[in-house]
Design an enzyme around this catalytic site. Structure first.
Site, PDB file in Angstrom:
ATOM      1  N   ARG A  48       0.787  -1.253  -0.005  1.00 47.17           N
ATOM      2  CA  ARG A  48       0.011   0.131   0.022  1.00 47.17           C
ATOM      3  C   ARG A  48       0.841   1.303  -0.030  1.00 47.17           C
ATOM      4  O   ARG A  48       0.331   2.377  -0.639  1.00 47.17           O
ATOM      5  CB  ARG A  48      -0.952  -0.024   1.087  1.00 47.17           C
ATOM      6  CG  ARG A  48      -2.309  -1.071   1.150  1.00 47.17           C
ATOM      7  CD  ARG A  48      -2.767  -0.854   2.402  1.00 47.17           C
ATOM      8  NE  ARG A  48      -3.747  -1.934   2.418  1.00 47.17           N
ATOM      9  CZ  ARG A  48      -4.742  -2.245   3.470  1.00 47.17           C
ATOM     10  NH1 ARG A  48      -4.426  -1.360   4.675  1.00 47.17           N
ATOM     11  NH2 ARG A  48      -5.480  -2.973   3.725  1.00 47.17           N
ATOM     12  N   ARG A  49       2.002   1.120   0.717  1.00 51.31           N
ATOM     13  CA  ARG A  49       2.681   2.258   0.858  1.00 51.31           C
ATOM     14  C   ARG A  49       4.268   2.111   0.320  1.00 51.31           C
ATOM     15  O   ARG A  49       5.160   1.708   1.273  1.00 51.31           O
ATOM     16  CB  ARG A  49       2.946   2.863   2.351  1.00 51.31           C
ATOM     17  CG  ARG A  49       1.537   3.304   2.814  1.00 51.31           C
ATOM     18  CD  ARG A  49       1.541   3.748   4.309  1.00 51.31           C
ATOM     19  NE  ARG A  49       1.927   2.665   5.237  1.00 51.31           N
ATOM     20  CZ  ARG A  49       0.928   1.825   5.755  1.00 51.31           C
ATOM     21  NH1 ARG A  49      -0.314   1.906   5.319  1.00 51.31           N
ATOM     22  NH2 ARG A  49       1.390   0.889   6.479  1.00 51.31           N
ATOM     23  N   GLU A 131      -0.889 -23.506   5.712  1.00 49.74           N
ATOM     24  CA  GLU A 131      -0.265 -23.761   7.131  1.00 49.74           C
ATOM     25  C   GLU A 131      -0.208 -22.494   7.967  1.00 49.74           C
ATOM     26  O   GLU A 131      -0.293 -22.918   9.235  1.00 49.74           O
ATOM     27  CB  GLU A 131       1.197 -24.511   6.716  1.00 49.74           C
ATOM     28  CG  GLU A 131       1.775 -24.989   8.096  1.00 49.74           C
ATOM     29  CD  GLU A 131       0.758 -26.301   8.538  1.00 49.74           C
ATOM     30  OE1 GLU A 131       0.223 -26.201   9.839  1.00 49.74           O
ATOM     31  OE2 GLU A 131       0.609 -27.282   7.986  1.00 49.74           O
ATOM     32  N   GLY A 136       0.605 -20.249  13.617  1.00 45.49           N
ATOM     33  CA  GLY A 136       2.207 -19.803  13.386  1.00 45.49           C
ATOM     34  C   GLY A 136       3.076 -20.950  12.868  1.00 45.49           C
ATOM     35  O   GLY A 136       2.689 -21.581  11.671  1.00 45.49           O
ATOM     36  N   ILE A 138       3.855 -23.849  14.081  1.00 43.76           N
ATOM     37  CA  ILE A 138       3.402 -25.074  14.284  1.00 43.76           C
ATOM     38  C   ILE A 138       2.799 -26.014  13.069  1.00 43.76           C
ATOM     39  O   ILE A 138       1.885 -25.487  12.627  1.00 43.76           O
ATOM     40  CB  ILE A 138       2.433 -25.367  15.569  1.00 43.76           C
ATOM     41  CG1 ILE A 138       2.891 -24.466  16.774  1.00 43.76           C
ATOM     42  CG2 ILE A 138       2.170 -26.865  15.811  1.00 43.76           C
ATOM     43  CD1 ILE A 138       1.896 -24.226  17.967  1.00 43.76           C
ATOM     44  N   LYS A 207      -9.753 -19.723  13.385  1.00 47.02           N
ATOM     45  CA  LYS A 207      -8.762 -20.897  13.331  1.00 47.02           C
ATOM     46  C   LYS A 207      -9.547 -22.381  13.739  1.00 47.02           C
ATOM     47  O   LYS A 207      -9.125 -23.475  12.897  1.00 47.02           O
ATOM     48  CB  LYS A 207      -7.695 -20.587  14.214  1.00 47.02           C
ATOM     49  CG  LYS A 207      -6.894 -19.716  13.998  1.00 47.02           C
ATOM     50  CD  LYS A 207      -5.958 -19.292  14.993  1.00 47.02           C
ATOM     51  CE  LYS A 207      -5.248 -17.968  14.736  1.00 47.02           C
ATOM     52  NZ  LYS A 207      -4.163 -17.688  15.683  1.00 47.02           N
ATOM     53  N   GLY A 306       4.088 -14.048  15.182  1.00 45.79           N
ATOM     54  CA  GLY A 306       5.133 -13.674  14.811  1.00 45.79           C
ATOM     55  C   GLY A 306       5.757 -13.573  13.348  1.00 45.79           C
ATOM     56  O   GLY A 306       5.719 -14.539  12.786  1.00 45.79           O
TER      57      GLY A 306
END
Length: 449
Positions: A48-49, A131, A136, A138, A207, A306
């Site tokens: 976008r930027r 996945e 995350g 896992i 999820k 993360g």
């Protein structure tokens, strides 16, 4: 022999996850090429930027025209890490139409329209991998979809949101209230400025829908998932759980009915015994407990969010999609052959922990017990404490016969045996109507036994 022509990859989004994907694709290019059997080339990045500083991201690859990027026609794989429903759904389907497989981390879109996306991928002979959409780094979706494909999964029980687990863990370990724990999570970057999606259970519900669909080979959307967040969990709930030898977690629970004819999916806070493997999952970590007929009980544990952990899952899917491109084949598509109905929350059989504020006079316990009996809900234990007598005056159940003095208030904690959730909800509604019940302080389910 390695093919010399590179496979072309486009990236939609270059935030925390996208930047990490770009970095790994660049720094580990040789290793990725060896694993795939051909080099990969980052052909473009939609943002976008474009003027924003992105360390290690080639500026010449940036574009604000995501539609033009996915329409190029020479792309092999499109990696989507933007999030949200639109325009992402249109971009993904456009990529399919132009011959590109898609790797996505978009739990919201997959929970809302996974069936439609799978159908489009099959129509155009390409892959859809995701996945990174759940838990995350896992490895969870692939084991459910492939490793356990020959087994019958009966239950998936897990902690799939790191923000809420961090908050509840801090409430448990420090005695802090919800607001204080949320402030700490925000300060440390575990909670967004607007934490609604996490603390109200929307993230976990998306999820749960994905996991239930894969585990039970049926179509489950986020609208099918019963959802409750953690905003009403109090320090008193945490303390009461501790007295029972339990802790409080926000759980995603997907179950096959005992007769095998339906499934349920739900997200809500629950007390679980300290002996359960999920009880030891601390801070922002995720863990999912899978129960299958032949494999037995399996547990998957690790960082659930993360940049680097999520990028790891994205790149695993990217390798698989690229290998399929080389082999001119596609991977596992949607498996929804069972078409099982999703039962409402009222059909779920569970246990309740109910904390009542009641009048401090004889006979109250008998009135409360009568209400439970009228709804065919069996009481497991009762703990009663007169506020006039102080914290040390606790007694067990039926032998108390009601609190000792009139004129004040007492706390009454009831833990039930397993019963349909509808019956338990009706019991609580009836309790609220008793003159001797001043208020229902908290209600929480008990799971994991």
């Amino acid at each position: 022999m390695m093919r010399t022509r590179p496979l072309k990859v486009a990236l939609l989004g270059c935030g925390v996850v996208g930047s990490e994907v770009t970095r790994i694709m660049t720094t580990q290019a040789d290793d990725l090429a060896a694993r795939i059997g051909a080099p990969i080339e980052l052909a473009g990045i939609a943002v976008r930027r474009p003027n924003r500083v992105r360390e290690g991201v080639p500026a010449e690859l940036l574009t604000t025209d995501a539609t033009a990027l996915v329409k190029r026609g020479d792309l092999d794989v499109v990696v989507e890490v933007i999030g949200g429903i639109e325009p992402v759904r249109t971009l993904i389907t456009t990529a399919f139409e132009h011959g590109a497989s898609v790797v996505s981390a978009n739990k919201a879109l997959l929970a809302a329209d996974g069936a439609g996306l799978h159908a489009k991928a099959v129509e155009h002979g390409v892959d859809l991998y995701y996945e990174a959409a759940v838990a995350g780094a896992i490895p969870l979706i692939r084991p459910l979809r492939e490793s356990l494909a020959g087994d019958k999964v009966n239950r998936v029980l897990g902690i799939v949101n790191g923000t809420t687990n961090f908050i509840l863990d801090k409430m448990e370990s420090t005695g802090a209230g919800y607001s204080e724990a949320l402030d700490e999570a925000t300060a440390l970057g575990y909670a967004e400025a607007d934490p609604t999606a996490d603390v109200e259970g929307f993230d976990a519900a998306a999820k749960a829908a994905i996991l239930a669909g894969i585990a039970f080979h049926t179509r489950v959307t986020i609208e099918d998932v019963h959802r409750e967040g953690i905003t009403e969990v109090t320090a008193a709930d945490i303390a009461s759980a501790r007295q029972m030898g339990c802790t409080v977690k926000l759980l995603a629970i997907c179950e096959r009915a005992a007769d095998g004819r339906s499934v349920t999916a739900r997200v809500h806070p629950a007390m679980i015994p300290l002996s359960h493997p999920l009880a030891s999952v601390r801070e922002a970590y995720n863990a999912v407990f899978v129960e299958a007929e032949a494999a037995g009980r399996l547990m998957f544990y690790g960082p659930g969010a993360g940049g680097a952990p999520t990028a790891s899952a994205v790149l695993g899917d990217l390798v698989a999609a690229c290998r399929n491109k080389l082999a001119a084949t596609t991977g596992a598509g949607e498996s929804a052959y069972t078409q099982l109905p999703v039962s409402p929350m009222g059909d779920v059989v569970t246990r309740y922990h109910i904390s009542l504020d009641v009048a401090d006079k004889p006979g109250v316990l008998a009135q409360v017990a009568t209400v439970f009996a009228e709804h065919d809900v069996s009481i497991d234990t009762v703990r009663q404490q007169s506020r006039n007598q102080g914290s040390g005056d606790e007694a067990a159940s039926e032998q108390a016969g009601g609190v000792r003095r009139e004129g004040g208030e007492a706390s009454l904690v009831v833990v039930t045996h397993r019963a349909p959730d509808a019956a338990l909800s009706a019991t609580v509604s009836s309790l609220r109507k008793l003159d001797t019940v001043r208020g229902v302080a908290s209600i929480m389910r008990v799971e994991g036994e």
